[in-house]
Design a protein around this motif. Sequence first.
Motif, PDB file in Angstrom:
ATOM      1  N   SER A  77      -1.444  16.395  -4.909  1.00 50.54           N
ATOM      2  CA  SER A  77      -2.127  17.574  -5.460  1.00 50.54           C
ATOM      3  C   SER A  77      -2.460  17.161  -6.811  1.00 50.54           C
ATOM      4  CB  SER A  77      -1.418  18.774  -5.339  1.00 50.54           C
ATOM      5  OG  SER A  77      -0.148  18.670  -6.250  1.00 50.54           O
ATOM      6  N   GLY A  78      -3.514  17.989  -7.234  1.00 50.03           N
ATOM      7  CA  GLY A  78      -4.045  17.882  -8.455  1.00 50.03           C
ATOM      8  C   GLY A  78      -5.215  16.737  -8.995  1.00 50.03           C
ATOM      9  N   ASN A 107      -4.607  15.226   2.292  1.00 47.69           N
ATOM     10  CA  ASN A 107      -3.874  14.707   1.021  1.00 47.69           C
ATOM     11  C   ASN A 107      -2.573  14.158   1.151  1.00 47.69           C
ATOM     12  OD1 ASN A 107      -6.248  15.797  -0.074  1.00 47.69           O
ATOM     13  ND2 ASN A 107      -5.294  17.436  -1.254  1.00 47.69           N
ATOM     14  N   THR A 108      -2.619  13.329   2.340  1.00 48.59           N
ATOM     15  CA  THR A 108      -1.202  13.018   2.529  1.00 48.59           C
ATOM     16  C   THR A 108      -1.311  11.402   2.908  1.00 48.59           C
ATOM     17  OG1 THR A 108      -0.380  14.895   3.190  1.00 48.59           O
ATOM     18  CG2 THR A 108       0.857  13.043   4.079  1.00 48.59           C
ATOM     19  N   GLN A 158       0.636  15.793  -8.584  1.00 47.51           N
ATOM     20  CA  GLN A 158       1.809  15.601  -8.456  1.00 47.51           C
ATOM     21  C   GLN A 158       1.795  14.799  -7.241  1.00 47.51           C
ATOM     22  OE1 GLN A 158       3.217  20.013  -8.210  1.00 47.51           O
ATOM     23  NE2 GLN A 158       4.389  19.582  -9.770  1.00 47.51           N
TER      24      GLN A 158
END
Length: 124
Positions: A25-26, A77-78, A3
């Motif tokens: 994410s993921g 995670n960005t 996502q």
Amino acid sequence: QVQLVESGGGLVQAGGSLRLSCAASGRTFSRYAMGWFRQAPGKEREFVAAISSNGVITDYTDSVKGRFTISRENAKNTVYLQMNSLKPEDTAVYYCATRAYYAGSSSPHDYDYWGQGTQVTVSS
């Protein structure tokens, strides 16, 4: 399931700045390249910027060089897109995307997951 969620879009006057964020994410974020694309009404989706998995290599379309900066924080995670000196022609929906490779690409076909997009509107 991968996502991507963009945020930070909005309405700004010409010459202003915005910072877009894309939270992922993921997937093991630090292994994969990320890209930003945009699509204006009636136009095809176009490449804006890309960054390698380790953040060392970046690439930009000519029209944003010197004004936009792509960066990433793998610990968060960005991925970010700092947009300065905005122009009315930058108005579009901005999308982040991830590809299953360490190097970025300017082709949207090389990316396998996309966010929902965030609207950026620059008034003159």
